[in-house]
Design an enzyme around this catalytic site. Structure first.
Site, PDB file in Angstrom:
ATOM      1  N   ARG A   1      -5.200  12.134   1.783  1.00  0.00           N
ATOM      2  CA  ARG A   1      -6.166  11.451   0.912  1.00  0.00           C
ATOM      3  C   ARG A   1      -7.375  12.331   0.573  1.00  0.00           C
ATOM      4  NH1 ARG A   1      -5.705   5.508   1.062  1.00  0.00           N
ATOM      5  NH2 ARG A   1      -3.470   5.272   0.851  1.00  0.00           N
TER       6      ARG A   1
ATOM      7  N   TYR B   1       5.822  -3.180   1.370  1.00  0.00           N
ATOM      8  CA  TYR B   1       4.941  -3.573   0.258  1.00  0.00           C
ATOM      9  C   TYR B   1       5.658  -4.498  -0.719  1.00  0.00           C
ATOM     10  CZ  TYR B   1       1.095  -0.610   1.604  1.00  0.00           C
ATOM     11  OH  TYR B   1       0.046  -0.064   2.286  1.00  0.00           O
TER      12      TYR B   1
END
Ligand code: CP3
Length: 354
Positions: free
Chosen positions: A28, A155
């Site tokens: 990230r 998800y």
């Protein structure tokens, strides 16, 4: 005369070469802790636009490269990016995270999914990776990444981020045949997608099975590991020389099993001691990690000590220095700069403190 092309530093470590310091990048590393990113996000509020518009995604991928010169530049994207291509649309909502509406709950929905054709549904990935390779040249290694089947299924089935994964686990424990069908389809799509990234310029690919650490070891062996293996064996059959990294959050109880996936490098979080991870994984597998992202809220001395300790424990062969999970959005940018600066001079520090 042939021009000698230099192998970028991170790729040398990923191939197992002994080096004077480990290469360094951050999960990230492009994102909200950077002022430059927040400014772009204010101008382009849609995550999908920021990650699917070639110019924006290239610009965001390069923001940390320009600011800190990490040894790895990761494609700015998301693990969910390939899902619309198989028939599962998603959105990412600020402060909520990913939303999949309607979530995948029935056999009929799974049977209606399409095979992934990256050149049709996501040609922007090829363009972004090609430009990144041109822009960074041999100064850094370009990393691609994908989500593993279990985490993508989590998800798609939960429909959003989840704390306890009750919906997907209910399906796993009540209707395993349906879930296995979904995981198989996801594995084949992700294998195709990983090859597409490699053919577009990714020199190393990280596989995120972030939520496989939520499974008992027994269920990991049933619902996560076989599908990691299915992706990895399909990719290795076509691209045997591209190093693959596997990351799972909360993997301390399943480290040895992760090595069975067929990856070259296991990326570990900070709940495992790096020296113990080395012993448990053996000499034939590389490691990545594993500094607590919250270490970046500590003093500069603290950050420096953690870097040195981690490198000493990992040794200088087959280690890529990284955090144990993504850099947090409230991290002081100055400390990220200090982390990279220190890591890139770790050879001098190691000599000085020997
Ligand atoms: O490392 C990089 O710089 C590349 C960027 C990257 C993103 N997502 C961009 C992103 C990577 C490697 C990912 C992977 C990803 N996405 C994972 C696996 C890594 C992990 O954290 O375990 C997961 C689980 C996702 C799913 C996802 N996407 C979540 C849970 C969220 C919300 C998280 C949050 O903090 O809000 C996203 C959105 C997302 N993907 C953001 C970024 C920078 C934040 C949203 C934004 O910037 O607008």
């Amino acid at each position: 005369m042939a021009v000698a092309t230099q192998i970028p530093y991170l790729l040398r470590a990923a191939r197992g070469e002994k080096l004077n310091r480990p290469p360094v990048w951050m999960m990230r590393q492009a994102g909200r802790y950077m002022k430059a990113y927040r400014e772009l996000r204010d101008k382009y509020p849609s995550f999908r636009e920021r990650s699917e518009n070639v110019d924006l995604a290239v610009e965001i991928s390069l923001q940390p490269f320009r600011a800190f010169q990490p040894d790895g530049v990761i494609l700015f994207s998301d693990i969910l990016t390939p899902l619309p291509g198989i028939g599962i649309p998603f959105d990412i909502v600020e402060s909520k995270g990913p939303i999949i509406q309607p979530p995948i709950r029935t056999l009929e929905q799974i049977e209606n999914l399409r095979p992934l054709e990256p050149e049709v549904s996501m040609p922007f990935i090829r363009e972004i990776l090609q430009i990144l390779r041109r822009e960074v040249g041999e100064r850094a290694t370009v990393l691609g990444f994908v989500g593993a089947p279990w985490t993508l299924a989590a998800y798609a089935i939960e429909g959003k981020s989840s704390k306890d994964y009750t919906v997907i686990k209910s399906m796993a424990f009540n209707e395993p045949t349906i879930l296995h069908k979904f995981l198989s389809k996801l594995a084949d799509a992700i294998a195709i997608y990983t090859c597409y990234q490699i053919e577009s310029g990714a020199q190393v690919v990280q596989i995120f099975d972030s939520w496989a650490g939520q499974l008992s070891p027994q269920d990991y062996e049933t619902f996560a590991l076989p599908y990691q293996q299915r992706v990895i064996s399909q990719v290795k059959a076509i691209h045997p020389d591209t190093p693959l990294i596997l990351y799972i959050y909360g993997s301390a109880g399943i480290l040895e099993r992760m090595a069975l996936s067929g990856v070259d490098i296991v990326s570990i979080d900070w709940t495992v001691d790096m020296a113990e991870a080395r012993t448990r994984l053996g000499a034939n597998i590389g490691v990545q990690g594993n500094i607590d992202p919250c270490a970046l809220f500590g003093s500069k001395d603290f950050i420096r000590d953690r870097i040195i300790e981690t490198i000493r424990k990992a040794g200088l062969r087959g280690h890529i220095l990284n955090l144990g999970h993504g850099v947090l959005p409230t991290t002081p940018e100055e400390n990220v700069a200090f982390f990279f600066e220190t890591a890139k001079h770790a050879d001098e520090l190691l000599a000085g403190s020997a």
